[in-house]
Scaffold this motif. Structure first.
Motif, PDB file in Angstrom:
ATOM      1  N   ALA A  28      32.817   1.692   9.043  1.00 30.69           N
ATOM      2  CA  ALA A  28      33.045   2.329  10.315  1.00 30.69           C
ATOM      3  C   ALA A  28      34.185   0.781  10.868  1.00 30.69           C
ATOM      4  N   ASN A  29      34.082  -0.365   9.987  1.00 28.79           N
ATOM      5  CA  ASN A  29      34.954  -0.622  10.892  1.00 28.79           C
ATOM      6  C   ASN A  29      35.903  -0.430   9.648  1.00 28.79           C
ATOM      7  N   SER A  30      36.488  -0.188   8.680  1.00 29.67           N
ATOM      8  CA  SER A  30      37.164  -0.582   7.998  1.00 29.67           C
ATOM      9  C   SER A  30      37.877   0.936   8.492  1.00 29.67           C
ATOM     10  N   ILE A  31      37.105   1.741   8.596  1.00 30.87           N
ATOM     11  CA  ILE A  31      38.082   3.402   9.254  1.00 30.87           C
ATOM     12  C   ILE A  31      39.074   3.107  10.866  1.00 30.87           C
ATOM     13  N   LEU A  32      38.253   2.355  11.020  1.00 27.41           N
ATOM     14  CA  LEU A  32      38.599   2.356  13.140  1.00 27.41           C
ATOM     15  C   LEU A  32      39.377   0.933  12.522  1.00 27.41           C
ATOM     16  N   TYR A  33      39.580   0.098  11.890  1.00 32.87           N
ATOM     17  CA  TYR A  33      40.786  -1.156  11.442  1.00 32.87           C
ATOM     18  C   TYR A  33      41.999   0.041  11.443  1.00 32.87           C
ATOM     19  N   ASN A  34      41.905   0.692  10.482  1.00 33.82           N
ATOM     20  CA  ASN A  34      42.554   1.622   9.679  1.00 33.82           C
ATOM     21  C   ASN A  34      43.243   2.054  10.502  1.00 33.82           C
ATOM     22  N   ARG A  35      42.644   2.589  11.359  1.00 33.19           N
ATOM     23  CA  ARG A  35      43.410   3.869  11.554  1.00 33.19           C
ATOM     24  C   ARG A  35      43.790   3.173  12.740  1.00 33.19           C
ATOM     25  N   GLY A  36      43.739   2.207  13.563  1.00 28.60           N
ATOM     26  CA  GLY A  36      44.288   1.930  14.666  1.00 28.60           C
ATOM     27  C   GLY A  36      44.195   2.198  15.779  1.00 28.60           C
ATOM     28  N   GLU A  40      44.646  -4.343  15.946  1.00 23.46           N
ATOM     29  CA  GLU A  40      44.779  -5.613  14.724  1.00 23.46           C
ATOM     30  C   GLU A  40      44.266  -6.348  14.859  1.00 23.46           C
ATOM     31  N   GLU A  41      44.400  -7.277  15.650  1.00 24.84           N
ATOM     32  CA  GLU A  41      44.099  -8.900  15.655  1.00 24.84           C
ATOM     33  C   GLU A  41      42.857  -9.290  16.195  1.00 24.84           C
ATOM     34  N   SER A  42      42.024  -7.727  16.842  1.00 23.01           N
ATOM     35  CA  SER A  42      40.216  -7.663  17.316  1.00 23.01           C
ATOM     36  C   SER A  42      39.844  -7.616  15.724  1.00 23.01           C
ATOM     37  N   PHE A  43      40.624  -7.642  14.610  1.00 23.06           N
ATOM     38  CA  PHE A  43      39.540  -8.042  13.174  1.00 23.06           C
ATOM     39  C   PHE A  43      39.487  -9.168  12.088  1.00 23.06           C
ATOM     40  N   VAL A  44      38.405  -9.892  11.990  1.00 24.06           N
ATOM     41  CA  VAL A  44      38.312 -11.101  10.576  1.00 24.06           C
ATOM     42  C   VAL A  44      38.172 -10.170   9.309  1.00 24.06           C
ATOM     43  N   LYS A  45      38.533 -10.702   8.772  1.00 18.97           N
ATOM     44  CA  LYS A  45      38.985 -10.685   6.690  1.00 18.97           C
ATOM     45  C   LYS A  45      37.944 -11.045   6.942  1.00 18.97           C
TER      46      LYS A  45
END
Length: 175
Positions: A28-36, A40-45
């Protein structure tokens, strides 16, 4: 223990309740990040399953995903969860823009008789990496989302369909 089945638009998850529910959170995190859907700045790697993964730092979304994965784990342990669909909708019109379907396959022998199935960490990691690659490759074919979006999650349970949404609250829909 998660694995994929190459069907049209469905990602199939198999494995222990803990691994599948945790993995759904990362998906879910990956989809929400990659789909914008979230900035972007609300995610960490972070590195997980031998892959770089992105996790939200948005407290509301973190709480929502944590509560959802806890509920998914409970349903998985009881063998009652059948499918989870992550829906991305237009914030202004509520039009469905995308559906990400996750089919859940439960081993009835494990649920009913408590039989344990063992897989090596390497095998689990390989299966999870394959699903993450499937998600990433699907995203490359999708058009950009150029409007504000909201997220809705629908979970099919053997007796009910639960609609959960980060922006809508949650409600039970009887089948």
């Amino acid at each position: 223990m998660a694995s994929k089945t190459a069907t049209k638009d469905i990602i199939t998850l198999r494995g222990s309740a803990a691994i599948v529910s945790e993995f759904f959170g990362y998906s879910a995190n990956s989809i929400l990040y990659n789909r914008g859907v979230y900035p972007e700045e609300s995610f960490v790697k972070v590195k997980k399953y031998g892959l770089p993964m992105l996790l939200t730092q948005d407290e509301g979304l973190k709480s929502f995903i944590a509560n959802l994965t806890a509920q998914l784990s409970e349903w998985l342990e009881s063998g009652k969860l059948q499918r989870v669909v992550l829906v991305i909708m237009s914030k202004t019109t509520s039009e469905v823009l995308e559906r990400w379907n996750f089919s859940i396959e439960t081993d009835s022998e494990v649920v009913e008789q408590g039989v344990s199935r063992e897989k090596s960490d390497k095998e689990i990691m390989r299966e999870i990496q394959a699903i993450m690659r499937q998600i990433a490759s699907s995203i490359t074919y999708l058009p950009c989302l150029d409007e504000p979006c909201k997220v809705c999650l629908m979970c099919w349970h053997t007796r009910i369909k639960m609609l959960q949404s980060h922006s809508l609250g949650s409600r039970v829909i009887r089948n």
